[in-house]
Write a protein that holds these residues in place. Structure first.
Motif, PDB file in Angstrom:
ATOM      1  N   HIS A   1       0.316  -1.056  -0.057  1.00 45.96           N
ATOM      2  CA  HIS A   1       0.122   0.163  -0.010  1.00 45.96           C
ATOM      3  C   HIS A   1       0.822   1.417  -0.193  1.00 45.96           C
ATOM      4  CE1 HIS A   1      -3.477   3.012   1.106  1.00 45.96           C
ATOM      5  NE2 HIS A   1      -3.033   3.020   2.165  1.00 45.96           N
ATOM      6  N   ILE A   2       0.832   2.478  -1.007  1.00 45.82           N
ATOM      7  CA  ILE A   2       1.422   3.427  -1.412  1.00 45.82           C
ATOM      8  C   ILE A   2       0.401   4.555  -0.211  1.00 45.82           C
ATOM      9  CG2 ILE A   2       2.567   5.572  -2.214  1.00 45.82           C
ATOM     10  CD1 ILE A   2       2.990   2.995  -4.559  1.00 45.82           C
ATOM     11  N   SER A   3       1.311   4.968   1.398  1.00 45.42           N
ATOM     12  CA  SER A   3       0.222   5.907   1.823  1.00 45.42           C
ATOM     13  C   SER A   3       1.007   7.271   1.897  1.00 45.42           C
ATOM     14  CB  SER A   3      -0.225   5.537   3.138  1.00 45.42           C
ATOM     15  OG  SER A   3      -0.051   6.048   3.734  1.00 45.42           O
TER      16      SER A   3
ATOM     17  N   ASP B   1       9.356   5.330   5.763  1.00 41.77           N
ATOM     18  CA  ASP B   1       9.417   6.765   5.086  1.00 41.77           C
ATOM     19  C   ASP B   1      10.249   6.831   4.045  1.00 41.77           C
ATOM     20  OD1 ASP B   1       7.752   6.900   6.884  1.00 41.77           O
ATOM     21  OD2 ASP B   1       8.531   7.918   8.221  1.00 41.77           O
ATOM     22  N   LEU B   2       9.147   7.024   3.054  1.00 38.22           N
ATOM     23  CA  LEU B   2      10.685   7.225   1.222  1.00 38.22           C
ATOM     24  C   LEU B   2      10.896   8.778   0.972  1.00 38.22           C
ATOM     25  CD1 LEU B   2       9.758   4.715  -1.339  1.00 38.22           C
ATOM     26  CD2 LEU B   2      11.291   4.455   1.164  1.00 38.22           C
ATOM     27  N   THR B   3      11.755   9.509   1.686  1.00 38.12           N
ATOM     28  CA  THR B   3      12.030  10.346   1.756  1.00 38.12           C
ATOM     29  C   THR B   3      13.610  10.929   0.012  1.00 38.12           C
ATOM     30  OG1 THR B   3      13.754  10.668   3.492  1.00 38.12           O
ATOM     31  CG2 THR B   3      10.771  11.171   4.233  1.00 38.12           C
TER      32      THR B   3
ATOM     33  N   ILE C   1       3.351  -1.062   4.232  1.00 39.77           N
ATOM     34  CA  ILE C   1       2.889   0.803   3.263  1.00 39.77           C
ATOM     35  C   ILE C   1       4.364   1.265   3.578  1.00 39.77           C
ATOM     36  CG2 ILE C   1       1.963   2.474   4.694  1.00 39.77           C
ATOM     37  CD1 ILE C   1       0.811   0.239   6.619  1.00 39.77           C
ATOM     38  N   LEU C   2       4.606   1.706   2.152  1.00 45.35           N
ATOM     39  CA  LEU C   2       5.760   3.179   1.158  1.00 45.35           C
ATOM     40  C   LEU C   2       4.647   4.111   2.044  1.00 45.35           C
ATOM     41  CD1 LEU C   2       6.694   1.473  -1.517  1.00 45.35           C
ATOM     42  CD2 LEU C   2       7.368   1.047   0.953  1.00 45.35           C
ATOM     43  N   ARG C   3       5.325   4.941   2.575  1.00 47.42           N
ATOM     44  CA  ARG C   3       4.775   6.392   3.121  1.00 47.42           C
ATOM     45  C   ARG C   3       6.283   7.605   1.925  1.00 47.42           C
ATOM     46  NH1 ARG C   3       2.536   7.046   7.647  1.00 47.42           N
ATOM     47  NH2 ARG C   3       4.073   9.018   8.920  1.00 47.42           N
TER      48      ARG C   3
END
Length: 315
Positions: A112-114, A209-211, A146-148
């Protein structure tokens, strides 16, 4: 991944196109659900082993039929503007239906991409409903990831491209949330993260968390876009009250909404993460904004992209 059958729900847009291309490179068989097949088929059906299906994913029976025969689902539906009811329908109710359909079809893997900042206690309906959806997925009993991502940029985005268009037209830019910090992540890095998670069983049960490698205030990002475009403009930060008034008026304008009051509420909190980018798990480091943005915001290239963006927005 050549034996994997993956269904992308919400995969016909900007981010989905990057993900589909990366998965196609891995020889996965893809089904991409869309409300308008004719609108998106030209860009997506050229990918090998890819089927674009027009269906109503909000209808439980149609959703079950869509997922039949797949072993993995990627959920990425999201809206930026709307009423509380609209946010709940898109972010929470749809994910509930996807989870139920996965159980009925015997599908265990759901990615899921959140969004970074998703939290049931956040200031905006967008962030709250994204947070509720994350809770539902954690309680689903499925093999979830989950990818955020922070704000996502890249060719075809509606973020830097939008500001570039505004800077081309306006003598100055009044800006809500001018001091809000973001850590923009490249769309292709998000797509690579999806592939890495599906290949790595250690990603199951993880919320990542992807930043990008650097954070910026929104004003700094807008000024950078102005430098790339050769259209530097004064950026005027707006107080919260005036920003809400401006957004309320913009909601009344015809055409696509550029800024809503809920967007302004989202800007009350920084869109950065205390967690480092999960390079050890994903196998790569994030790409700097400065490497990618000049490639699609240069004058000639950008004019072509902006024309495409305007045509899409007008539909």
């Amino acid at each position: 991944m050549q034996d994997r059958r993956i269904c992308l729900i919400g995969g016909s847009g900007f981010i989905g196109s990057y993900i589909a291309e990366r998965l196609a490179e891995q020889e996965a068989a893809l089904t991409i659900a869309t409300r308008n097949r004719d609108r998106h088929k030209a860009a997506l059906i050229v990918l090998p082993k890819t089927e674009v299906v027009s269906t109503n994913v909000h209808h439980p029976l149609a959703l079950q039929q869509l997922l039949a025969g797949h072993d993995t689902v990627i959920s990425m539906v999201g809206i930026l503007h709307g009423t509380r009811k609209a946010f709940e329908r898109a972010h929470v109710e749809l994910l509930d239906k996807i989870i139920a359909s996965c159980h009925k079809q015997g599908i265990r893997r759901l990615l899921h991409i959140s969004a970074l900042g998703a939290d049931v206690n956040a200031p905006s309906d967008y962030q709250q409903t994204k947070g509720i959806a994350e809770q539902r997925l954690r309680e689903s009993g499925l093999d979830w990831t989950i990818l955020r991502p922070s704000v996502v940029f890249g060719r075809g985005d509606s973020f830097l491209t939008l500001f570039a268009g505004l800077l081309d037209k306006l003598p100055l830019l009044p800006l809500a949330g001018a001091n809000t910090r973001f850590a923009p992540v490249w769309a292709d890095d998000l797509a690579r993260a999806v592939v890495a998670c599906l290949q790595n069983p250690h990603s199951v049960g993880q919320s990542l968390d992807l930043t990008g490698p650097r954070s910026y205030t929104l004003a700094e990002l807008v000024r950078y876009v102005g430098q790339l475009r050769g259209t530097p403009r004064p950026v005027i930060g707006l107080p919260q009250g005036i920003a809400m008034l401006q957004a309320g008026l913009m909601e009344l304008l015809p055409g696509p909404t550029l800024m809503s009051r809920d967007n302004v509420r989202s800007l009350a909190v920084d869109n950065v993460s205390p967690q480092p980018f999960p390079s050890a798990l994903l196998g790569f480091a994030p790409t700097p904004l400065e490497v990618v943005a000049p490639q699609y915001l240069g004058q000639d290239e950008f004019n072509l992209i902006l024309s495409d963006y305007r045509r899409e927005a007008a539909r």
